[in-house]
Design a protein around this motif. Structure first.
Motif, short mmCIF file in Angstrom:
data_model
loop_
_atom_site.label_atom_id
_atom_site.label_comp_id
_atom_site.label_asym_id
_atom_site.label_seq_id
_atom_site.Cartn_x
_atom_site.Cartn_y
_atom_site.Cartn_z
N LEU A 311 0.68 -0.82 0.22
CA LEU A 311 -0.21 0.14 -0.17
C LEU A 311 1.20 1.23 0.26
O LEU A 311 1.96 1.18 1.24
CB LEU A 311 -1.09 -0.01 1.11
N LEU A 312 1.08 2.36 -1.02
CA LEU A 312 1.10 3.62 -1.08
C LEU A 312 0.43 4.40 -0.92
O LEU A 312 -0.59 4.76 -2.58
CB LEU A 312 2.65 3.62 -1.92
N GLY A 313 0.46 5.61 -0.25
CA GLY A 313 -0.64 6.89 -0.80
C GLY A 313 -2.59 5.95 -0.65
O GLY A 313 -2.30 5.12 -0.03
N LYS A 314 -2.91 6.33 -1.82
CA LYS A 314 -4.57 6.05 -1.84
C LYS A 314 -4.33 4.68 -2.97
O LYS A 314 -5.59 4.37 -3.13
CB LYS A 314 -5.81 6.74 -2.52
N TYR A 317 -1.19 -1.81 -4.35
CA TYR A 317 -0.33 -2.66 -5.19
C TYR A 317 -0.15 -4.37 -5.57
O TYR A 317 0.70 -4.48 -4.57
CB TYR A 317 1.03 -1.79 -5.85
N ILE A 318 -0.48 -4.99 -5.74
CA ILE A 318 -0.36 -6.48 -5.81
C ILE A 318 0.50 -6.71 -7.28
O ILE A 318 0.40 -7.37 -8.73
CB ILE A 318 -1.23 -7.17 -6.22
N PRO A 319 1.28 -7.93 -6.04
CA PRO A 319 2.44 -8.52 -7.93
C PRO A 319 1.49 -9.53 -8.37
O PRO A 319 1.21 -9.86 -7.29
CB PRO A 319 4.12 -8.39 -6.53
N ASP A 330 -7.00 1.18 -7.16
CA ASP A 330 -7.67 2.58 -6.05
C ASP A 330 -8.50 2.33 -5.19
O ASP A 330 -9.70 2.50 -5.87
CB ASP A 330 -7.16 3.26 -7.64
N THR A 331 -8.28 3.03 -3.72
CA THR A 331 -8.81 2.78 -2.92
C THR A 331 -9.71 4.26 -3.39
O THR A 331 -11.19 3.91 -2.62
CB THR A 331 -8.46 2.82 -1.50
N PRO A 339 -2.41 -1.68 -14.94
CA PRO A 339 -2.09 -2.63 -14.23
C PRO A 339 0.04 -2.05 -14.43
O PRO A 339 -0.22 -1.01 -15.63
CB PRO A 339 -1.51 -4.13 -15.03
N VAL A 340 0.72 -2.31 -13.87
CA VAL A 340 1.97 -1.89 -13.52
C VAL A 340 2.95 -3.13 -14.70
O VAL A 340 2.85 -3.69 -13.19
CB VAL A 340 2.23 -0.99 -12.66
#
Length: 731
Positions: A311-314, A317-319, A330-331, A339-340
């Motif tokens: 979790l970072l900010g809102k 991220y799930i690998p 995005d919460t 996806p990244v």
């Protein structure tokens, strides 16, 4: 000098506070300040920057490159690699883990148990100690470092500077799970077989804290500096301190029935919120252990190999190691976003948060990235060769050993007989005592050998959208008249037709089929009766690249529900033939059309779905959406309601043998309106006119007199939802 440093510090602080940290402007301010500081230092001590080594930035992280046997340091604001340290001989190809806290960076060889300290000032990795076992854990924090041996059930404190042991191994009374160290240097060791967590305060073993029943699946997270235990067996969280349990609470029913081993949490978060993922079902819960606020969602799992969320900010991220990507939830939008992509294909991914940035690293490859709190991604090329690194005395740069032109002609020996002979004076240069050149000697003499024609360097092929780019190194030896490309098919065009002797040394081949692979050679044409020289073939390449993510994934339910059609648009800029891989309820399916139809699903359910485009070059990123089978509500009039004033009953169950009365609607009126959600089978009810039905309407009636809403079941004798095709079955 103090004034310059103070002004620079203020400028950098202002830049970081006011500018979006893309790294461009902030890096510029840092550079200006660095120059100013160097000038100030030169004036103060009378020395320039010669011989100094670039300082590693504070906002950065060390990333492992196991295959190459090195670790690199990347800048958090730019993603640039600032330096690298080569690990000792024998560690290349071994899995390694990096423990970094403040100015201390330690690397563990997980295969041999060797611990190495990275000297950031010298970019070396020479200080090490061997703990002689595979499968160890290395953790550090708050000026303390520990080696945990799960096989022996021991913890050993080590010196972070010398890497040597500071105490003998201490037994913990069970088999340890993954341990963490908080900012005070307290080590927390979970013992799942005992249902306890053992703290080590200032290096000394403390009393075990009971957090679960023996044998439960336990995982530790350092959330904003506080240790949090997640019990995957009972789906509960426990917050700890050095004094014991500080609070416990339940995660709820999201993880009911989940495999405890598939309940995943990160080892650390930047704040008090902890994301928890059930990897088998895709249920995602974000729990703030301080405010106890909880966010729930579901992400697609079919066809994905998901790891612990971060979790970072809102954003969560799930690998996804099956695709080498990060799923992003995005919460604030309550939805999955783009996806990244991290690696070119499947691969292991390490995630951690440091300095308010999310770092993701492929320890077995060249790919890495850093992501800020706004979701901006900066790629990191770990294998770049221009990063500073330590060199031993006498080492020469690699470039100095690579020939860049034709071999130098051998020196011409002096003639000692015949016309033009010279006789050098012993002990002095032949040009005289002053070393000036000798006068040109007349008469015949030896001539320089004519360079032989050489072949161009091996061409490199780069696949592009609709084209292949070929680059090559110029030929060594004689200079050719031109270079031409061989190997293009009839449906391909080559630009330019020829490359001159001075370059640029590149061709672009357009056309061809994505389903075909092509290889090329470069020919150096010399003319003048000299033979042409052809390069070795290039690697095979396709005139296409893997497509991007499909766009606008939407779902249109079928009439009555129980399924529907997922549709999407092709990836931006793609118009060739593609195959789509659809991951949804029931598993994975392939289609060449931009749509896929589902059936036989339960109404009043919601399923995640993802679509990934692929061509012969590979697959692109996935786009996600939802199959939402929530029945659409409809307003309807109550029927058969004018015979008498008896109220129409709303029940808590469609079975008269169960439940009871939830409320009523007024009788004797045919203008009563209710909102019908869905219909369901229940007890068969007859009517006076001979009509009968076992259908019941699930609905909500709003009483205008009291303002009260009543939700329940009413026999369809009074609703007639069975004749309305827009009313779905409840399940």
């Amino acid at each position: 000098m103090p004034g310059v440093q103070q002004r620079c510090a203020a400028l950098v602080a202002a830049a970081r506070a006011r500018l979006r940290p893309t790294g461009n402007r902030v890096t510029g301010y840092l550079a200006v300040c660095a120059v100013g500081t160097l000038i100030g230092s030169s004036l103060a001590v009378g020395a320039g920057a010669s011989g100094t080594r670039p300082r590693i930035a504070d906002i950065g992280a060390w990333l492992a490159s196991s295959a190459k046997g090195e670790v690199v340091h990347a800048h958090g604001l730019t993603g640039e690699v600032e330096g690298k340290a080569v690990l000792p001989d024998g560690m290349a190809g071994h899995p390694v883990s990096v423990a970094q806290d403040g100015d201390t960076t330690l690397v563990l060889d997980e295969r041999t148990g060797r611990v190495v300290r990275i000297d950031a000032a010298q970019l070396t990795a020479e200080q090490s100690a061997d703990y002689g076992a595979a499968g160890l854990q290395l953790v550090s924090g708050g000026a303390y470092a520990y080696v945990v041996d799960p096989a022996k059930g021991t913890v050993q404190r080590i010196d972070p500077a010398m890497t040597t042991a500071e105490s003998p191994p201490v037994g913990v009374g069970g088999k340890p799970g993954a341990a963490v160290v908080d900012g005070d240097g307290t080590l927390w060791v979970p013992l799942p077989d005992q249902g306890t967590v053992v703290p080590f305060v200032e290096g000394r073993k403390g009393a075990a804290v009971k957090v679960a029943e023996a044998g439960h699946e336990l995982a530790l997270t350092l959330a904003g500096g506080r240790p949090v235990v997640t019990d995957g067996t009972t789906a509960a969280m426990t917050v700890l301190s050095a004094r014991g349990v500080q609070g416990t609470f339940e995660l709820g029913g999201a993880f009911a029935g989940a495999d405890p081993a598939d309940v995943l949490v990160p080892t650390g978060t930047d704040g008090s919120a902890v994301p928890v993922l059930a990897a088998d079902s895709g249920d995602l819960v974000v729990v703030d252990v301080r405010s106890r606020q909880t966010t729930r969602a579901r992400v697609p799992t079919e066809g994905h190999d998901l790891g612990a969320p971060q979790l970072l900010g809102k954003r969560v991220y799930i690998p996804d190691e099956s695709t080498g990507s990060l799923l992003v939830y995005d919460t604030s939008l309550s939805a999955l976003t783009e996806p990244v992509r991290v690696t070119d294909g499947a691969g292991s991914l390490e995630l951690f948060v440091r300095d308010g940035l999310l770092w993701v690293n492929d320890p077995d490859g060249a790919a890495a990235a850093v992501i800020d709190a706004e979701g901006e991604v900066r790629r990191i090329g770990k294998y770049g060769t221009d990063a500073p690194s330590a060199r031993k005395p006498g080492d020469e740069p690699v470039e100095n050993s690579v020939p860049t032109g034709p071999p130098a002609a051998p020196p011409i020996p002096p003639r000692t007989d015949g016309p033009g002979a010279t006789a050098p004076v012993s002990g002095t240069p032949s040009g005289g005592a002053s070393g000036s050149p000798s006068p040109e000697v007349s008469g015949p003499g030896p001539t320089q050998p004519v360079p032989e024609p050489g072949a161009p360097g091996a061409p490199q092929a780069e696949s592009r959208s609709g084209a292949i780019r070929i680059t090559f190194a110029k030929a060594l030896g004689a200079t050719p008249q031109r270079y031409v490309l061989k190997g293009a098919a009839r449906d391909q065009t080559v630009t330019p037709e020829a490359v001159g002797p001075d370059g640029p040394f590149a061709f672009e081949v357009r056309g061809g089929s994505c389903e075909e692979q092509y290889s090329f050679t470069v020919v150096a044409e010399y003319g003048g009766g000299r033979p042409d020289k052809e390069s070795v073939p290039s690697a095979f390449a396709r005139p296409c690249i893997a497509p991007g993510a499909p766009r606008n994934v939407t779902f249109t339910p079928a009439q009555g529900g129980h399924g529907g059609t997922v549709t999407w648009q092709p990836p931006q800029g793609e118009n060739g033939s593609m195959t789509y891989v659809v991951n949804g309820p029931g598993g994975t399916a392939n289609t060449t059309k931009p749509s896929y139809t589902y059936g036989n699903l339960k109404n009043r359910s919601k399923h995640g779905v993802s679509v990934m485009a692929s061509n012969a070059a590979g697959s692109g990123a996935a786009a996600s959406g939802w199959i939402d089978l929530t029945p659409p509500s409809q307003q309807m009039y109550i029927v058969n309601n004018t015979a008498n004033e008896d109220p129409v009953i709303i029940r808590t169950s469609p079975l008269t043998s169960e439940g009871g009365r939830a409320g009523t609607m007024p009788g004797g009126r045919d203008d009563v309106v209710t909102v019908v959600h869905c219909k369901v089978k229940g007890t068969e009810i007859p009517w006076s006119n001979g009509e009968k039905t076992d259908v019941w309407a699930f609905h909500t009636y709003h009483d205008p007199a009291t303002g009260k809403d009543t939700t329940g079941y009413t026999s369809d004798i009074f609703v007639n939802s069975r004749s309305n095709p827009d009313i779905w079955e409840c399940e």
